[in-house]
Every structure is written in C-alpha cells, then in structure tokens.
Write a protein that holds these residues in place. Structure first.
Motif: not given
Length: 523
Positions: A401-411, A413-417, A422-426
């Motif tokens: 029910l939540t969306q993370d405020d994190s680098w992976a979530a932004q990637m 949401a932007a359709g880049l990954m 995204a969550y495999a990235d360091e």
C-alpha cells in the motif's frame, strides 16, 4: 679503531659505550689499558672415591627421638691431618696433656742440641697453653611424652618434671598398627573450661532460582537467576543485559508490535508507537506508527523515538475531535517532522541559529503509519518503510500500500528501469525522502483504502521487507492465525528476518481489519 671491552671506566667507574676511546668524565685513555688475561680453566673433577657414612645410633626403646648427637661422635681429622678425639678429654687427663703437647710448635733437633742459652730462649718463645676447663659429662635429654588432652600439662615444671625424669610417668606405647592411642579427655579439665559462646543457628541459603524477586526487579536473561543491578549487569553471573530498546514488545487488544536490534547493529535505531482511541461517535480507532532512524545521521535512535511519539500523540488528539483520519495522518507526519527538527537545535547554541551548516548531518528518520477506523484503512509515510495488506483468505491477492521514497522507486517511476533491475542496484536503498532538519522538502504521503474482506495490516521497516519484499512473499510469511494472535504473528515476522541474517533493525506492527456491519466496499 680498537674496541674496548669495558662497561665502566677503570679510573672513575663512569659508564662507557662500546665506541669510546677516552672516558668522558676523567679522560682516561681506554686504549692504554692492558687486556685482561684469560682466566685459567677450572675443570670439574668428578669424585669417584666412595664415602663411608657412619651408622646412625640405635633408637632407644620407648623414646620418640634418637639419642642426642655430639660433635665428637663423628670421626674426622683436623686441619693438620690428626684424628679428632671422639669425646673432649677432661683437664689434667693424659689425653689433655698429649693434646696440649701436640698443639705446641715443634723445635728442630739441631736447635735442641745447641747451647743452654739457645735452649732457654727456645723454651721462652713457646706459647703458653691456657687451662682447659673440664667439659660436663655428655648425657641424653629425657624424652617427654606428648598428649593432647592436658593431664601432663603440670609435668613441664616442678614435681611433674621430676616424675618424668624418674620414669614414674608411663610413656605412650604404640598399638599394633604403629599409631599411638590418645587417652580420653579428663572430665575435670573439660568442666573447668568455659563453655563456648552460643552462636546463632545457620540460616538456610535460598536458591535464587526458586525465590520470588522483589517487585520491579529484573532477572538476568542469561542465567534466569540473578538480579540485574542499576548498571545493567547480572549480580549472579555478570552477564551484560540487553538494553531496553534492544528488544521491545507491546500488545493491545486490537494491535501489537515487536522491535528488535537485529544481529549486526550495535543498537536499535527503530521505534514504534501503538494506541487505541475512539471517534466522536464512539466507534473504535486503532493506530500504529513505525519509524526507522537513518544510520548515517547523528542520533538516529533519538530521531525515530521522537517522531513515533509525536505522531502517535497527534493522532490521539485529532481523531477524538472528529478530524478525518486521512487529514489526521497528514498532521501527524508534520508533527513528527517538527519533533525531529527540534533535535538539531542544540540547547544553549543561540549563536549558531544563523549558521548555514548547523543542520548538516542532523538527526533523521523515516516514518510510516496506519489507522483503522470507521471501516477505513488510512496509511501515511515518508521514506522507505512500508505497509502491506494481507487478507485472511489467502486465495485473495495481497497488496503493498506504500511507495518508497528511494532511488530505486524513482528509477521505476521514470521508466528507466524495471523493478527487478532497480532493486538489484547497489543504490536501490538510498532514500530520497526523510524527516530531519536537513531534508530537502517535506512531502507527506497519505492514502485511504476500504477493503472488502477481513485481513491483517503489516506496518514494517526495511529490516523486515528486505527478506519478504514482494506482497506475495510477505503473505507467505504472515501466520494464518495472525488476526487472532497479533503478538505471536509479529514475533514470527521478526524471527523470519533474524533467521534470514538480521542485517538491520527489525520492527513490525500488526493491525486486524474487520468489516463493518453495514456491508463492504471496494479496496
């Protein structure tokens, strides 16, 4: 350059060094000192001649010791090679005269045949032999019987000693096995001795494992027997006790939460707050707040605790007043942010109020909360802590029910990954939103849901969802009876994270969601 072998100057004894040619104190020329001649070899000569030791004197019957030994009892020779007498002769005896003559200096025969004057001078030069006093006759010392009961105490002086000398006091006789039997104590001596003071009877020592500790006393988690002192150590085994925040549990009738330090961190930087209240119409409302301190910030444990308490208190104040639960959640997150910001203001640092670097690396944390009230499920968050919905009917799909405020979530949401990449990235867990004085901009996220079936709400930090990230994975970990056994279900989830490695602090709260009697809506 010649080297000397002296550790000190031969002239003044001043300490020297190996390279010195002259003494620094007296100027002694060390090169002029002749080398010491080597010491002659002194080989060790083995003595092969056997030594004939004298036989020890026979033991007297009835005596506890052997006869007294005198120096003359052992044969030997003096420095001149003459035999020593076995017993010193009395003065005037032939032996004494012979000993005196032997001790006089010998006069050569040629001088003895000289003129009368020479003979008189030789006789005058002979040393005079002093009178030798008569030696007392040698005798053995009497053997005194030894007893421990006291009847012979009077025999050490007076008539008792005379009786021992005369032999009227019988000596102890050894038994067949060689031991000496002790006589029975004299009742008169026992009656004369004062009675020992009466001491208190020994008190039984209570087993700490079976005794009930005083009220408010903590027992050691290691030995379960000793009491814990104010410094946090067991008085019985000395084991250091866990700190209060290392493991925390709280259970109410409609909510339960568990927080654990984990296996890798030295302290627990998570915090939670759970409460129950009522709306203005009397319907119940249950809430849970979970915060995760940012480890790279200063005092993250204080930040999470301050945020959890501030958000919890804000909800308890707003919900009974009739504030809509979603609006109340937004206000609670703002109140939590203000509490964390206040930690960055050091007391007494008024001069730093206008310092642009005062908020650098300030205390920070994430926050997530859930409220179940009036058939609604309200969630709010800032950061990467999450809320999961797990229905009681496991054939129905769970949901995050939540969306993370994190680098992976932004990637994502932007359709880049995609999510897997995204969550495999360091950099996946680098957060982009948090509570703290150094946050870029506070953007509280809130959502309202109205589930159409009963289930359980899981509010947790990343210390748990790292080991059950997808909603399906979380649903498989939540026990089937979690709705009826909330605390047990929370304990199972924390145990799952610890079994997976416990790399982070773990905190989880469970809230049951039940349908209202009016019916159901759509999630």
């Amino acid at each position: 350059m010649p080297q000397h072998d002296f550790s000190a100057c031969p002239g003044c004894a001043e300490p020297l060094e190996s390279g010195d040619r002259f003494c620094g104190a007296c100027g002694y020329d060390l090169s002029a000192v002749p080398a010491a001649a080597p010491e002659p070899d002194r080989p060790t000569v083995a003595i092969g001649t056997p030594v004939s030791w004298p036989e020890p004197p026979a033991r007297e019957p009835g005596s506890l010791s052997t006869s007294t030994q005198h120096p003359g009892d052992l044969p030997g020779t003096d420095s001149g090679g003459h035999d020593l007498p076995t017993t010193p002769p009395a003065h005037g005896a032939p032996g004494a005269q012979a000993q005196a003559r032997a001790s006089q200096p010998q006069v050569p025969a040629a001088q003895a045949q000289g003129p009368q004057a020479f003979q008189a001078q030789a006789q005058a030069s002979q040393p005079q032999v002093p009178e030798v006093p008569a030696a007392p006759p040698a005798r053995d010392l009497p053997t005194i019987p030894v007893r421990t009961d006291g009847p012979h105490a009077a025999a050490t002086s007076g008539d008792g000693l005379a009786a021992l000398a005369e032999g009227t006091v019988p000596a102890p006789v050894p038994t067949a096995d060689g031991d000496f039997a002790l006589a029975a104590p004299d009742p008169r001596a026992a009656a004369a001795q004062p009675a020992p003071p009466q001491s208190a009877p020994p008190q039984p020592v209570a087993d700490p494992r079976t005794t009930t500790p005083p009220a408010g006393t903590k027992l050691c988690v290691a030995c379960r027997a000793g009491h814990v002192d104010p410094d946090g150590y067991c008085e019985n085994c000395g084991h250091a006790q866990p700190r209060e925040r290392d493991h925390m549990e709280q259970e109410l009738s409609t909510v339960a939460a568990v927080s654990d330090r984990g296996l890798r961190h030295h302290r627990n930087e998570d915090a939670f707050a759970v409460s129950a209240t009522a709306l203005p119409d009397g319907s119940p409302a249950t809430l849970a707040i979970v915060c995760d301190g940012v480890s790279s910030a200063t005092r993250p444990d204080e930040a999470s605790a301050a945020a959890a308490q501030a958000a919890n208190q804000s909800l308890l104040d707003a919900l009974p007043r009739g504030t809509h639960p979603q609006q109340a959640m937004h206000e609670a997150i703002v109140a939590a942010a203000e509490a964390v910001n206040a930690l960055a203001e050091e007391p007494g640092q008024g001069a730093m109020e206008h310092d642009p670097h005062r908020h650098q690396n300030a205390p920070a944390c994430t926050i997530v909360g859930a409220v179940v009230a009036d058939g609604l499920l309200i969630v709010g968050w800032v950061g990467d802590s999450r809320v999961y919905w797990v229905p009681d009917d496991r054939t129905s799909p769970p949901a995050r029910l939540t969306q993370d405020d994190s680098w992976a979530a932004q990637m994502v949401a932007a359709g880049l990954m995609n999510e897997a990449e995204a969550y495999a990235d360091e950099r996946a867990h680098a957060i982009t939103g948090w509570l703290g004085a150094d946050a870029y901009e506070l953007e509280p996220h809130t959502s309202a849901f109205k589930p159409d079936r009963p289930g359980v709400v899981v509010v947790c930090t990343d210390g748990l969802w790292n080991y059950a990230e997808a909603a399906d994975d979380m649903a498989r970990v939540v026990p089937a009876d979690a709705t009826g056994r909330l605390l047990h279900g929370a304990q199972v989830l924390v145990g799952h994270a610890l079994d997976g490695g416990g790399h982070d602090n773990v905190t989880v709260a469970l809230l049951p969601f039940t349908l209202s009697p009016q019916g159901a809506g759509s999630a």
